[in-house]
Design an enzyme around this catalytic site. Structure first.
Site: not given
Ligand SMILES: NC(=O)c1ccc[n+]([C@@H]2O[C@H](COP(=O)([O-])OP(=O)(O)OC[C@H]3O[C@@H](n4cnc5c(N)ncnc54)[C@H](O)[C@@H]3O)[C@@H](O)[C@H]2O)c1
Length: 274
Positions: A147, A160
Site C-alpha cells: 500500500s 496498517y
Molecule cells: N482499495 C484500495 O484503495 C487499497 C489501497 C492500498 C492497498 N489495498 C490493499 O488491497 C487489498 C485488497 O483490498 P480491497 O480494497 O479489495 O478490500 P476488500 O475488503 O474488498 O478485499 C479484501 C478481502 O480479503 C478478505 N480477507 C480479510 N481477512 C482475511 C483472512 N484472514 N483470510 C482470508 N481472507 C481475508 C476479505 O474477506 C476480503 O474479501 C488489501 O490487502 C488492501 O490492504 C487496497
C-alpha cells in the site's frame, strides 16, 4: 487472451474488490485460479466466473492460519497439478478496523498483532508454502499487495502501515533467497482505489474523515483520474506473466503518482497545470 495460459494461480482475498477483479483478469488470460477468502461469498464469486467459462476453484480459509495456507497450496496442486503464481492480496479493509487504527499510543498490542497476522504473516506463510511448490514446477511469481500507506508516516493507521511496510521487506527477502530457483517476488502498492470495501470504510470512518479524506488523496495524485480495480488487475497480470520474467524484488506503485513527488500544495499544483 492467453498471456497466462498454462499458469496455475492462487489469489487470496479473492472475494473482495481488487482480488476478484484480478482473478477475472488472470482467468481471462488463461490462468486456472484457486480463489481463497475467509468469506464464504468466495463460492458465489467463483460460480459467477465459472458460468462465464473460466476455470476457477473456491477455497475458504484464513490467510493468517499456517494450516490454511499450507492447505490452499495443496489444493492448487491437487486440483490443477502445481503452482506458478501466488497473489497474496487479502487484507483488513473496513471502517471498524480503520477507526481503531490510530497511533502507537492509541492502538492496543492485540490490535497491532492481529493486523500484522492478517496483512503480513499471511505473506510469510503463503511464500513459505508456495516456494517449494513453485520449485517443483520450475519457478513462479509471488505478488504481494502492499500500500502507499507504507511509503511514509501518517497521523493514523500505524498498524496498517507497519503491516504493509513489512510486506515490502518480505517481498525482497523471498526474491533474494529463491531467485536462483526461478521464483520471482514483487509487490504492488495501490494508491486510492475505491473498491466497495474502501467506499464503505470511507463512509463509516472518522479516521479517514479526519486525516485522509478521499479528496485529499485524489489531490495528491499526479494524474487526475481515479484509480480503478482494472489498474491493479492489469499490473497483476503483467507480474504473473512471463512478460515480467526479468523483474523481481520490486515494489511497483499503482497510485497515479501519489508517492512520486515532494509535498506539494494541491492548489498550487493545479495552478501550475492549468
Ligand atoms: N482499495 C484500495 O484503495 C487499497 C489501497 C492500498 C492497498 N489495498 C490493499 O488491497 C487489498 C485488497 O483490498 P480491497 O480494497 O479489495 O478490500 P476488500 O475488503 O474488498 O478485499 C479484501 C478481502 O480479503 C478478505 N480477507 C480479510 N481477512 C482475511 C483472512 N484472514 N483470510 C482470508 N481472507 C481475508 C476479505 O474477506 C476480503 O474479501 C488489501 O490487502 C488492501 O490492504 C487496497
Amino acid at each position: 487472451m492467453d498471456r497466462l495460459t498454462g499458469k496455475i494461480a492462487i489469489v487470496t482475498g479473492a472475494a473482495g474488490g481488487l482480488g476478484y477483479a484480478g482473478v477475472r483478469a488472470m482467468a481471462a488470460e488463461g490462468a486456472r485460479v484457486v480463489m481463497m477468502d475467509l468469506s464464504p461469498a468466495v463460492h458465489d464469486r467463483a460460480e459467477e466466473l465459472a458460468e462465464e467459462g473460466f476455470d476457477v476453484t473456491a477455497h475458504v480459509g484464513d490467510v493468517s492460519s499456517e494450516s490454511d495456507m499450507a492447505g490452499v497450496v495443496a489444493r492448487a496442486k491437487e486440483t490443477y497439478g502445481g503452482l506458478h503464481v501466488l497473489w497474496n492480496n487479502a487484507g483488513l479493509v473496513s471502517a471498524e478496523w480503520i477507526n481503531q487504527d490510530t497511533d502507537v499510543v492509541g492502538v492496543s498490542r492485540d490490535f497491532l498483532m492481529r493486523t500484522i497476522e492478517v496483512n503480513t504473516v499471511s505473506v510469510f506463510l503463503g511464500s513459505k508454502y508456495a516456494v517449494p511448490a513453485m520449485a517443483e514446477t520450475g519457478g513462479g511469481s509471488i505478488i504481494n499487495t502492499s500500500s502507499v500507506q507504507a511509503a511514509g508516516g501518517d497521523l493514523a493507521l500505524v498498524a496498517y502501515g507497519t503491516s504493509k511496510a513489512a510486506v515490502n521487506y518480505l517481498t525482497k527477502s523471498v526474491a533474494t533467497s529463491f531467485g536462483h530457483l526461478g521464483i520471482r517476488s514483487n509487490a504492488l502498492a495501490p494508491g486510492l482505489i475505491p473498491t466497495p470495501a474502501v467506499r464503505q470504510a470511507a463512509a463509516g470512518s472518522h479516521q479517514l474523515e479526519a486525516v485522509a479524506p478521499l479528496q485529499l488523496l485524489l489531490d495528491s495524485q499526479m494524474l487526475s483520474s481515479v484509480g480503478e480495480q482494472a489498474d491493479v488487475a492489469n499490473t497483476v497480470v503483467f507480474l504473473a506473466s512471463d512478460e515480467s520474467k526479468f523483474i523481481t524484488g520490486q515494489l511497483i506503485y499503482v497510485d497515479g503518482g501519489t508517492t512520486g513527488h515532494l509535498p506539494t500544495l494541491s492548489d498550487r499544483r493545479k495552478q501550475a497545470v492549468t
